[in-house]
Scaffold this motif. Sequence first.
Motif, PDB file in Angstrom:
ATOM      1  N   MET A 139      34.399  34.099  16.864  1.00 30.93           N
ATOM      2  CA  MET A 139      33.938  34.717  18.343  1.00 30.93           C
ATOM      3  C   MET A 139      34.851  34.442  19.529  1.00 30.93           C
ATOM      4  O   MET A 139      34.738  33.311  19.943  1.00 30.93           O
ATOM      5  N   GLU A 140      35.669  35.100  19.585  1.00 25.99           N
ATOM      6  CA  GLU A 140      36.806  34.535  21.057  1.00 25.99           C
ATOM      7  C   GLU A 140      36.957  35.526  22.308  1.00 25.99           C
ATOM      8  O   GLU A 140      37.122  36.527  21.770  1.00 25.99           O
ATOM      9  N   ASP A 141      36.037  35.052  23.150  1.00 26.77           N
ATOM     10  CA  ASP A 141      35.856  35.768  24.545  1.00 26.77           C
ATOM     11  C   ASP A 141      37.123  35.538  25.422  1.00 26.77           C
ATOM     12  O   ASP A 141      37.106  36.192  26.860  1.00 26.77           O
ATOM     13  N   GLU A 142      37.508  34.445  25.285  1.00 28.39           N
ATOM     14  CA  GLU A 142      38.484  34.130  26.009  1.00 28.39           C
ATOM     15  C   GLU A 142      40.177  34.933  26.095  1.00 28.39           C
ATOM     16  O   GLU A 142      41.182  34.441  25.232  1.00 28.39           O
ATOM     17  N   VAL A 143      39.952  36.699  26.290  1.00 29.61           N
ATOM     18  CA  VAL A 143      40.110  37.743  25.629  1.00 29.61           C
ATOM     19  C   VAL A 143      41.673  37.290  27.193  1.00 29.61           C
ATOM     20  O   VAL A 143      40.937  37.328  28.286  1.00 29.61           O
ATOM     21  N   GLU A 144      42.464  38.167  26.821  1.00 30.19           N
ATOM     22  CA  GLU A 144      43.435  38.479  28.591  1.00 30.19           C
ATOM     23  C   GLU A 144      42.750  39.290  28.831  1.00 30.19           C
ATOM     24  O   GLU A 144      42.564  40.937  28.656  1.00 30.19           O
ATOM     25  N   ARG A 145      42.252  38.622  30.478  1.00 31.25           N
ATOM     26  CA  ARG A 145      41.713  39.180  31.507  1.00 31.25           C
ATOM     27  C   ARG A 145      42.854  38.966  32.999  1.00 31.25           C
ATOM     28  O   ARG A 145      43.365  38.167  32.406  1.00 31.25           O
ATOM     29  N   LEU A 146      42.186  40.398  33.378  1.00 25.54           N
ATOM     30  CA  LEU A 146      42.890  39.992  35.333  1.00 25.54           C
ATOM     31  C   LEU A 146      41.898  39.415  35.640  1.00 25.54           C
ATOM     32  O   LEU A 146      41.020  39.300  35.597  1.00 25.54           O
ATOM     33  N   PRO A 147      42.841  38.136  36.747  1.00 24.59           N
ATOM     34  CA  PRO A 147      41.488  37.693  38.123  1.00 24.59           C
ATOM     35  C   PRO A 147      40.724  38.811  38.680  1.00 24.59           C
ATOM     36  O   PRO A 147      41.605  40.122  38.789  1.00 24.59           O
ATOM     37  N   LEU A 148      39.272  38.327  38.638  1.00 19.93           N
ATOM     38  CA  LEU A 148      39.060  39.564  39.838  1.00 19.93           C
ATOM     39  C   LEU A 148      39.363  40.366  40.401  1.00 19.93           C
ATOM     40  O   LEU A 148      39.223  41.524  40.469  1.00 19.93           O
ATOM     41  N   VAL A 149      39.968  39.153  41.517  1.00 11.95           N
ATOM     42  CA  VAL A 149      40.781  39.833  42.532  1.00 11.95           C
ATOM     43  C   VAL A 149      41.211  41.322  42.108  1.00 11.95           C
ATOM     44  O   VAL A 149      41.697  42.433  42.663  1.00 11.95           O
ATOM     45  N   ALA A 150      42.527  40.940  41.084  1.00 13.10           N
ATOM     46  CA  ALA A 150      43.541  41.891  40.682  1.00 13.10           C
ATOM     47  C   ALA A 150      42.752  43.098  39.824  1.00 13.10           C
ATOM     48  O   ALA A 150      43.291  44.110  40.231  1.00 13.10           O
ATOM     49  N   ALA A 151      41.870  42.645  39.539  1.00 13.09           N
ATOM     50  CA  ALA A 151      41.067  43.249  38.549  1.00 13.09           C
ATOM     51  C   ALA A 151      40.321  44.445  39.859  1.00 13.09           C
ATOM     52  O   ALA A 151      40.980  45.951  39.190  1.00 13.09           O
ATOM     53  N   LEU A 152      40.084  43.829  40.671  1.00 10.77           N
ATOM     54  CA  LEU A 152      39.562  44.915  41.976  1.00 10.77           C
ATOM     55  C   LEU A 152      40.382  45.972  42.803  1.00 10.77           C
ATOM     56  O   LEU A 152      40.384  47.068  42.501  1.00 10.77           O
ATOM     57  N   ARG A 153      41.569  45.256  42.787  1.00 10.46           N
ATOM     58  CA  ARG A 153      42.535  46.251  43.348  1.00 10.46           C
ATOM     59  C   ARG A 153      43.260  46.959  42.008  1.00 10.46           C
ATOM     60  O   ARG A 153      43.522  47.823  42.591  1.00 10.46           O
ATOM     61  N   TYR A 154      43.469  46.399  41.347  1.00  5.13           N
ATOM     62  CA  TYR A 154      44.128  47.356  40.679  1.00  5.13           C
ATOM     63  C   TYR A 154      43.217  48.837  39.640  1.00  5.13           C
ATOM     64  O   TYR A 154      43.216  49.531  39.626  1.00  5.13           O
ATOM     65  N   ALA A 155      41.340  48.478  39.562  1.00  3.54           N
ATOM     66  CA  ALA A 155      41.103  49.711  39.641  1.00  3.54           C
ATOM     67  C   ALA A 155      39.817  49.935  40.910  1.00  3.54           C
ATOM     68  O   ALA A 155      39.710  51.303  41.129  1.00  3.54           O
ATOM     69  N   GLY A 156      40.907  49.409  42.069  1.00  2.00           N
ATOM     70  CA  GLY A 156      40.077  49.661  43.733  1.00  2.00           C
ATOM     71  C   GLY A 156      39.987  51.451  43.302  1.00  2.00           C
ATOM     72  O   GLY A 156      38.509  51.336  43.598  1.00  2.00           O
ATOM     73  N   PRO A 157      40.688  51.987  43.369  1.00  3.87           N
ATOM     74  CA  PRO A 157      40.822  53.884  43.953  1.00  3.87           C
ATOM     75  C   PRO A 157      39.893  54.115  42.809  1.00  3.87           C
ATOM     76  O   PRO A 157      39.428  55.425  43.099  1.00  3.87           O
ATOM     77  N   SER A 158      39.400  54.010  41.475  1.00  2.00           N
ATOM     78  CA  SER A 158      38.426  54.333  40.305  1.00  2.00           C
ATOM     79  C   SER A 158      37.611  54.162  40.881  1.00  2.00           C
ATOM     80  O   SER A 158      35.947  54.529  40.590  1.00  2.00           O
ATOM     81  N   LEU A 159      37.333  52.794  41.261  1.00  2.16           N
ATOM     82  CA  LEU A 159      36.193  51.839  41.360  1.00  2.16           C
ATOM     83  C   LEU A 159      35.140  53.011  42.927  1.00  2.16           C
ATOM     84  O   LEU A 159      33.661  53.150  42.544  1.00  2.16           O
ATOM     85  N   LEU A 160      36.354  53.515  43.597  1.00  2.00           N
ATOM     86  CA  LEU A 160      35.619  54.145  44.931  1.00  2.00           C
ATOM     87  C   LEU A 160      34.289  55.208  44.101  1.00  2.00           C
ATOM     88  O   LEU A 160      33.922  55.924  44.846  1.00  2.00           O
ATOM     89  N   MET A 161      34.751  56.025  43.221  1.00  2.00           N
ATOM     90  CA  MET A 161      34.600  57.202  42.176  1.00  2.00           C
ATOM     91  C   MET A 161      33.050  56.782  42.390  1.00  2.00           C
ATOM     92  O   MET A 161      31.988  57.964  42.838  1.00  2.00           O
ATOM     93  N   PRO A 162      32.479  56.384  42.182  1.00  2.00           N
ATOM     94  CA  PRO A 162      30.802  56.521  42.010  1.00  2.00           C
ATOM     95  C   PRO A 162      30.132  55.856  43.133  1.00  2.00           C
ATOM     96  O   PRO A 162      29.095  56.418  43.763  1.00  2.00           O
ATOM     97  N   VAL A 163      31.012  55.173  44.117  1.00  2.00           N
ATOM     98  CA  VAL A 163      30.955  54.829  45.433  1.00  2.00           C
ATOM     99  C   VAL A 163      30.645  56.578  46.723  1.00  2.00           C
ATOM    100  O   VAL A 163      29.650  56.801  46.959  1.00  2.00           O
TER     101      VAL A 163
END
Length: 421
Positions: A199-223
Amino acid sequence: MLATMMSTMLSGFALSIPVAVTLGLAGLLGLALFTSLPWMIFAQQLFVALDKFPLVAVPLFILAGNIMEAGGISRRFVEVAKALVGGTRGGLAAACVITCMIFAAVSGSGVATTFAVGATMIPALIRNGYPAPFAAALQASAAELGVIIPPSIPMILYAVSAEVSVGDLFIAGFGPGVLIAGALIVTVLIWARLRRGAMEDEVERLPLVAALRYAGPSLLMPVIILGGIYGGVFTPTEAAAVAVVYALLIGMVVHRELRLRDLYEVARKSVRSTSSIMLIISTAGVFSYLINRAGIPAMIGEWLVESMSSPAMFLLGINVALFLIGMFLETSASIIILTPILAPVAAHFGIDPVQFGIIMVVNLALGMITPPFGVNLFAACQVAGLTVHRIVPPLLMFVVVVFLCLMLITYIPAISLFLIR
């Protein structure tokens, strides 16, 4: 009357007649055979059952969830979850649960959560060495958070049926939702560490800051949605309308992944889901009107009070009954039919109506992942391309975990009520 209506209803379920049609037939028979009321009452009660302002939130939350799926919002939630826990063994499975938590905070629907998150997470889990049945079972189980973490369509239906505050139910759903999500995360992390195999969990993923920036407007929705409800800016029903507008704005203007021609398919899916739920609500309204008029809930309540020696025994018996009912009857229909009968009895035993609503919702949510009629189960199987019997073995582990959480929620009211108090 009750015996005739119940036997008609159960026969309809056994013959796979749609729930709304079965309830309507049971109501018609009860009206025709056991009352002298005019037939116009049937049409009147169909309307009365739907003539409740909080129900406006149901189609709006369904529409918001479908817009989020089509507009790329759910995929951005996945990226944030992968950035948080994707690098540890079992982290990708934990990311699936976290994504369902985030999506649940704006969708209100378990099936919508299954399709929206599962379309991304199930293939990712399989590509990274997780067995396909495990991936589908995990997604189906985590998606039930869609009706436990507010906003929640079943909570709205309970609030309307029991005449309690929708806002209080939403607040009470946070503790149980976090408890169940945490239990599922711990379970998959332990499972991953005990399992032998690639099981390989080292999947391609963004750094946390970049992921938050990428999803920022979307994450504001539940807020915005939850903050607006609890801050008193708008009601839960108005929050559903805000969710639709915000999802359209993000999908079409910010992310630019939702096009005008996509709106037809989004609307079609939303109308189909809304129609089935609303038809169940209206026919169940006739059913409830007739049994209430005959005094049946009071008689059942008296029998339960005489049979159950304590609130603890009552809750245990109700949990077993609801678990079995949830296996065969759709969650929304179960809540609409059973709440007028059970809520007064729970009040007699001194059980807080909000607490009892959470118990009902969490218990019946289990029915979404248990055969033979688990809607989340079928949705996850459809996404994974599997038959139901293949995912039952790994599913049992998650059913046990959620049921243990249900017992804690049942007998420790503070889990649900501490935020309200």
